[in-house]
Scaffold this motif. Structure first.
Motif, mmCIF file in Angstrom:
data_model
loop_
_atom_site.group_PDB
_atom_site.id
_atom_site.type_symbol
_atom_site.label_atom_id
_atom_site.label_comp_id
_atom_site.label_asym_id
_atom_site.label_seq_id
_atom_site.Cartn_x
_atom_site.Cartn_y
_atom_site.Cartn_z
ATOM 1 N N LYS A 164 0.848 -1.201 0.000
ATOM 2 C CA LYS A 164 0.000 0.000 0.000
ATOM 3 C C LYS A 164 0.877 1.241 0.000
ATOM 4 C CE LYS A 164 -3.951 -2.003 2.394
ATOM 5 N NZ LYS A 164 -4.306 -2.489 3.720
ATOM 6 N N MET A 165 0.607 2.134 -0.927
ATOM 7 C CA MET A 165 1.356 3.382 -1.064
ATOM 8 C C MET A 165 0.423 4.552 -0.760
ATOM 9 S SD MET A 165 4.342 4.675 -1.989
ATOM 10 C CE MET A 165 5.306 3.950 -3.304
ATOM 11 N N LEU A 166 0.980 5.569 -0.101
ATOM 12 C CA LEU A 166 0.200 6.773 0.189
ATOM 13 C C LEU A 166 0.934 7.976 -0.393
ATOM 14 C CD1 LEU A 166 -2.276 7.714 2.223
ATOM 15 C CD2 LEU A 166 -0.364 8.656 3.496
ATOM 16 N N TYR A 167 0.213 8.816 -1.139
ATOM 17 C CA TYR A 167 0.806 10.024 -1.721
ATOM 18 C C TYR A 167 0.135 11.272 -1.158
ATOM 19 C CZ TYR A 167 2.874 7.042 -5.339
ATOM 20 O OH TYR A 167 3.591 6.076 -6.006
ATOM 21 N N MET A 168 0.938 12.333 -0.941
ATOM 22 C CA MET A 168 0.400 13.647 -0.591
ATOM 23 C C MET A 168 1.158 14.698 -1.393
ATOM 24 S SD MET A 168 -0.363 13.607 3.489
ATOM 25 C CE MET A 168 1.021 12.617 4.006
ATOM 26 N N CYS A 169 0.446 15.363 -2.295
ATOM 27 C CA CYS A 169 1.078 16.378 -3.143
ATOM 28 C C CYS A 169 0.646 17.766 -2.674
ATOM 29 C CB CYS A 169 0.660 16.201 -4.606
ATOM 30 S SG CYS A 169 1.003 14.551 -5.265
ATOM 31 N N GLY A 170 1.609 18.608 -2.316
ATOM 32 C CA GLY A 170 1.284 19.971 -1.916
ATOM 33 C C GLY A 170 1.033 20.872 -3.113
ATOM 34 N N SER A 171 1.555 20.455 -4.274
ATOM 35 C CA SER A 171 1.381 21.256 -5.492
ATOM 36 C C SER A 171 1.444 20.319 -6.690
ATOM 37 C CB SER A 171 2.497 22.303 -5.590
ATOM 38 O OG SER A 171 3.753 21.651 -5.565
ATOM 39 N N LEU A 172 1.209 20.856 -7.888
ATOM 40 C CA LEU A 172 1.216 20.031 -9.102
ATOM 41 C C LEU A 172 2.640 19.635 -9.472
ATOM 42 C CD1 LEU A 172 -1.439 21.437 -11.599
ATOM 43 C CD2 LEU A 172 -1.318 19.139 -10.631
ATOM 44 N N GLN A 173 3.084 18.489 -9.009
ATOM 45 C CA GLN A 173 4.428 17.992 -9.297
ATOM 46 C C GLN A 173 4.450 17.275 -10.646
ATOM 47 O OE1 GLN A 173 7.066 18.625 -7.466
ATOM 48 N NE2 GLN A 173 5.940 19.630 -5.828
ATOM 49 N N PRO A 174 5.665 17.100 -11.247
ATOM 50 C CA PRO A 174 5.750 16.383 -12.524
ATOM 51 C C PRO A 174 5.341 14.916 -12.403
ATOM 52 C CG PRO A 174 7.902 17.283 -11.883
ATOM 53 C CD PRO A 174 6.940 17.673 -10.814
ATOM 54 N N SER A 175 5.509 14.310 -11.217
ATOM 55 C CA SER A 175 5.032 12.939 -11.029
ATOM 56 C C SER A 175 4.794 12.693 -9.547
ATOM 57 C CB SER A 175 6.038 11.919 -11.570
ATOM 58 O OG SER A 175 6.930 11.509 -10.569
ATOM 59 N N ALA A 177 6.058 10.544 -7.714
ATOM 60 C CA ALA A 177 7.317 10.239 -7.013
ATOM 61 C C ALA A 177 7.931 11.505 -6.407
ATOM 62 C CB ALA A 177 8.312 9.577 -7.965
ATOM 63 N N GLN A 178 7.581 12.682 -6.940
ATOM 64 C CA GLN A 178 8.111 13.938 -6.400
ATOM 65 C C GLN A 178 7.240 14.491 -5.270
ATOM 66 O OE1 GLN A 178 8.585 13.685 -9.919
ATOM 67 N NE2 GLN A 178 10.588 14.533 -10.334
ATOM 68 N N CYS A 179 6.083 13.867 -5.030
ATOM 69 C CA CYS A 179 5.240 14.258 -3.904
ATOM 70 C C CYS A 179 5.742 13.546 -2.653
ATOM 71 C CB CYS A 179 3.782 13.857 -4.169
ATOM 72 S SG CYS A 179 3.047 14.694 -5.595
ATOM 73 N N HIS A 180 5.141 13.868 -1.502
ATOM 74 C CA HIS A 180 5.490 13.160 -0.266
ATOM 75 C C HIS A 180 4.816 11.792 -0.319
ATOM 76 C CE1 HIS A 180 6.467 12.578 3.923
ATOM 77 N NE2 HIS A 180 5.224 12.186 4.134
ATOM 78 N N TRP A 181 5.581 10.712 -0.110
ATOM 79 C CA TRP A 181 4.968 9.380 -0.164
ATOM 80 C C TRP A 181 5.470 8.488 0.963
ATOM 81 C CZ3 TRP A 181 8.661 5.641 -0.775
ATOM 82 C CH2 TRP A 181 9.847 5.998 -1.440
ATOM 83 N N THR A 182 4.629 7.550 1.370
ATOM 84 C CA THR A 182 5.030 6.540 2.347
ATOM 85 C C THR A 182 4.545 5.191 1.840
ATOM 86 O OG1 THR A 182 3.012 6.961 3.616
ATOM 87 C CG2 THR A 182 5.019 8.014 4.398
ATOM 88 N N PHE A 183 5.342 4.158 2.083
ATOM 89 C CA PHE A 183 5.044 2.821 1.586
ATOM 90 C C PHE A 183 4.869 1.864 2.758
ATOM 91 C CE2 PHE A 183 6.656 -1.287 -0.291
ATOM 92 C CZ PHE A 183 5.580 -1.487 -1.149
ATOM 93 N N ASN A 184 3.748 1.135 2.732
ATOM 94 C CA ASN A 184 3.462 0.099 3.742
ATOM 95 C C ASN A 184 3.536 0.584 5.189
ATOM 96 O OD1 ASN A 184 2.701 -1.889 2.026
ATOM 97 N ND2 ASN A 184 4.594 -3.071 2.129
ATOM 98 N N LYS A 185 3.053 1.818 5.428
ATOM 99 C CA LYS A 185 2.877 2.290 6.802
ATOM 100 C C LYS A 185 1.385 2.129 7.119
ATOM 101 C CE LYS A 185 6.943 4.519 7.825
ATOM 102 N NZ LYS A 185 7.763 3.976 6.755
ATOM 103 N N SER A 186 1.059 1.339 8.134
ATOM 104 C CA SER A 186 -0.345 0.969 8.342
ATOM 105 C C SER A 186 -1.221 2.133 8.818
ATOM 106 C CB SER A 186 -0.450 -0.196 9.317
ATOM 107 O OG SER A 186 0.153 0.157 10.544
#
Length: 201
Positions: A164-175, A177-186
């Motif tokens: 499970k991946m979680l993304y948080m984008c503060g602005s329109l990033q190119p992808s 992967a450039q946003c804040h992300w966390t992987f497998n945090k429950s």
């Protein structure tokens, strides 16, 4: 300097290095996982998942700067590894890498590649994306990355993939992967659904 070109993220692509102001490529003769590991670590992209040759990410330009690279795998920089001084290669033999921190995305289960459940390939597996922070910003970043225009609607599905991946984008990033992300945090994904999107493309 070292970079990857022709891939879908900064952690995948054709290996290119700079020597005396000119960018060149590496020949795939003897190119293997320990060599690719050194590249991935040097670029802070984790470990090597694959070490494709045969110009898998397209043919490069400029000089071929390394041939018969023979890293043990623990070197800090690619140029510390032994290599042949002369080469007998052409750009159809350019070496590439796919590193563990490379992320790529797809939409599955929709009528075409611009609609469906969001799935991310990361660290060697396909995973779903938690909808706890899946808003218009994140959905639009993904739609644009996939060449699908902007986000039209957000959907929810069940989680059926291992990660499970979680993304948080503060602005329109190119992808994403450039946003804040966390992987497998429950915690942030607790009671979440798998994110989906219909893009207007």
């Amino acid at each position: 300097a070292l970079r990857l070109a022709g891939g879908r993220s900064s952690c995948e692509g054709r290996v290119e290095l700079e020597q005396e102001g000119t960018w060149g490529t590496v020949c795939d003769d003897g190119w293997d996982i320990p060599d690719a590991d050194v590249v991935c670590r040097q670029l802070r992209c984790g470990r090597a998942v694959r070490a494709p040759g045969g110009a898998a990410f397209g043919r490069g330009h400029g000089p071929i700067l390394r041939d018969e690279v023979g890293c043990a795998g623990h070197e800090r920089h690619l140029w510390e590894c032994p290599a042949a001084p002369e080469h007998d290669c052409s750009h159809k033999e350019d070496a590439g890498v796919v590193c563990s921190e490379h992320q790529e995305w797809r939409l599955s289960g929709g009528r075409d590649g611009c609609a469906g459940r969001v799935e991310v390939f990361f660290r060697g597996i396909w995973s779903t994306v938690c909808n706890s922070s899946w808003y218009d910003m994140e959905a639009t970043v993904l739609c644009r990355t996939l060449g699908c225009g902007d986000a039209l609607r957000r959907l929810s599905f069940g989680h059926t993939l291992p990660g499970k991946m979680l993304y948080m984008c503060g602005s329109l990033q190119p992808s994403l992967a450039q946003c804040h992300w966390t992987f497998n945090k429950s915690a942030p994904c607790y009671q979440s659904w798998a994110a989906g999107v219909i893009c207007n493309g």
